[in-house]
Write a protein that holds these residues in place. Structure first.
Motif, short mmCIF file in Angstrom:
data_model
loop_
_atom_site.label_atom_id
_atom_site.label_comp_id
_atom_site.label_asym_id
_atom_site.label_seq_id
_atom_site.Cartn_x
_atom_site.Cartn_y
_atom_site.Cartn_z
N LEU A 162 -14.01 -1.00 -1.27
CA LEU A 162 -14.49 -2.37 -1.42
C LEU A 162 -15.95 -2.51 -1.00
CD1 LEU A 162 -11.46 -4.37 0.08
CD2 LEU A 162 -11.98 -4.00 -2.35
N GLU A 193 0.86 -1.18 0.00
CA GLU A 193 0.00 0.00 0.00
C GLU A 193 0.90 1.24 0.00
OE1 GLU A 193 -2.10 -0.51 3.62
OE2 GLU A 193 -3.15 -2.32 2.97
N GLN A 238 -4.12 -7.11 2.33
CA GLN A 238 -4.57 -6.44 3.54
C GLN A 238 -5.83 -5.62 3.29
OE1 GLN A 238 -0.60 -7.21 2.92
NE2 GLN A 238 -1.28 -5.16 2.33
N VAL A 239 -6.74 -5.62 4.25
CA VAL A 239 -7.91 -4.75 4.22
C VAL A 239 -8.11 -4.18 5.62
CG1 VAL A 239 -9.03 -6.06 2.38
CG2 VAL A 239 -9.59 -6.57 4.77
N CYS A 240 -8.79 -3.05 5.67
CA CYS A 240 -9.13 -2.44 6.95
C CYS A 240 -10.34 -3.16 7.54
CB CYS A 240 -9.44 -0.97 6.73
SG CYS A 240 -9.59 0.01 8.23
N SER A 273 -14.63 -14.14 3.62
CA SER A 273 -13.53 -14.06 2.65
C SER A 273 -13.14 -15.42 2.10
CB SER A 273 -12.31 -13.41 3.31
OG SER A 273 -11.67 -14.32 4.21
N HIS A 301 -13.08 -9.26 -3.50
CA HIS A 301 -11.67 -8.91 -3.63
C HIS A 301 -10.80 -10.17 -3.63
CE1 HIS A 301 -7.98 -6.75 -3.34
NE2 HIS A 301 -7.83 -6.84 -2.03
N ARG A 308 -8.85 2.76 0.64
CA ARG A 308 -8.80 1.55 -0.19
C ARG A 308 -9.89 0.57 0.24
NH1 ARG A 308 -3.52 -1.88 -1.83
NH2 ARG A 308 -3.68 -0.38 -3.50
N SER A 309 -10.04 0.36 1.53
CA SER A 309 -11.04 -0.62 2.00
C SER A 309 -12.46 -0.08 1.86
CB SER A 309 -10.75 -1.00 3.45
OG SER A 309 -9.49 -1.66 3.54
N VAL A 321 -15.03 -7.77 0.48
CA VAL A 321 -13.77 -8.50 0.70
C VAL A 321 -13.82 -9.86 0.01
CG1 VAL A 321 -12.37 -9.63 2.46
CG2 VAL A 321 -13.13 -7.28 2.80
#
Length: 329
Positions: free
Chosen positions: A56, A39, A105-107, A203, A145, A52-53, A142
């Motif tokens: 999504l 990132e 990675q995601v928040c 996920s 993604h 970014r998250s 997610v």
């Protein structure tokens, strides 16, 4: 539990300095034993962790306000920019990572809820219904993604790292209101675990939860279904020995941050992981199991570091991980 990485692995946490995504991808995807999707928040809004998250989220568009990200009536330029950044980064991921484990990675839902504003300007965390909607939307986004990463990398195993730096403050009622004069109500541990579990399970990827706070809620993260925990090694106080010992015994993986995330003088690699060995000794586990159960990382994201230090720190993590494999029984 079977862990998806090889013995003596090292990886990054998430963020890096600069704006040259192609150059950073060569390091994060080409030189680390456990590659991950980098990132670069310096590129601007939409390249940051929250933006970014938020991009999504399914059917919950956001836009940027002076105070931060806020829910909007329809998608706009800010959201398109976030989608473009992610697409470009996935193109680089497809170019550099072919097979084996790869981490994205995601928040997490609680950090998003503490960061994104409702249309009224209040934080989404204030509204239980908004948190539920955000969580369900994030879970769907997610899952999409992860499916896209698998489509691009059919021979790779996807590891999903969910970043929850705000979770300790959420649990203890320390998240400020929009005005900053008060704080929002605390969230009960079981409720926090349930929402986080919704995202992890949707996920279908190997679930990792990262928290760079000092008061990591280990019990909540494990209750949510995390199969690996990403934390700074110094963030584990002796009072958490019981829960950490149970996690090690259950085969939970650990991504231990041992190297500063900003420019610093680095010791010999073996010294950097001595706290990991000390933890294993203190809890009575055989040292021969460390290298397979532990991945070595920087303490947190490295967006505030210099590019030169980033290369040094990641190489240092790799050498430190190899030294764990040489730990005598």
């Amino acid at each position: 539990m079977s862990l998806p990485w090889s013995e003596a692995s090292a990886t990054g946490v998430g963020s890096y300095p600069g704006t040259d995504a192609a150059e950073v991808a060569k390091i994060a995807l080409g030189e680390l034993s456990l590659p991950h999707l980098p990132e670069l928040p310096e590129r601007g809004p939409g390249a940051d962790m929250v933006g970014r998250s938020a991009g999504l989220l399914v059917e919950l568009p956001v836009h940027l306000q002076p105070s931060g990200w806020r829910f909007a009536d329809r998608p706009g330029l800010d959201l398109r920019r976030a989608h473009d950044f992610l697409k470009w980064d996935l193109d680089l991921l497809e170019e550099h990572a072919a097979e084996g484990p790869v981490k994205i990675q995601v928040c997490g839902p609680w950090t998003l809820a503490a960061s994104i504003e409702l249309r009224s300007g209040a934080r989404a965390l204030r509204d239980a219904g908004a948190v539920r909607d955000l969580t369900e939307s994030l879970a769907e986004g997610v899952a999409r993604h992860v499916a896209e990463v698998r489509r691009r990398l059919p021979r790779a195993e996807v590891l999903l790292q969910v970043d929850e730096p705000a979770l300790p403050a959420v649990l203890t009622g320390r998240v400020p209101t929009a005005s900053g004069f008060r704080t929002l109500r605390s969230i009960a541990g079981p409720v926090a675990a349930e929402r986080l579990r919704t995202v992890l399970e949707a996920s279908g990827a190997f679930p990792i939860v990262h928290c760079c706070a000092k008061d990591v809620p280990f019990g909540v993260l494990l209750e949510a279904g995390a199969k690996a925990l990403s934390v700074e090694i110094s963030a584990i106080p002796a009072r958490d020995d019981d829960v950490i010992g149970e996690a090690i015994e259950a085969g939970i993986g650990f991504l231990f941050g041992v190297v500063p995330g900003v420019d610093a003088r680095l010791p010999e690699p073996a010294r950097s992981v001595e706290p990991v060995r000390d933890l294993w000794r203190r809890l009575g586990f055989p040292p021969g199991s460390i290298a397979g159960q532990v991945v070595v990382t920087p303490a947190c994201g490295m967006a505030g570091a210099s590019p030169r230090y980033v290369r040094q720190a990641l190489a240092h993590c790799g050498k430190a991980a190899k030294s764990l494999a040489d730990t005598p029984e």
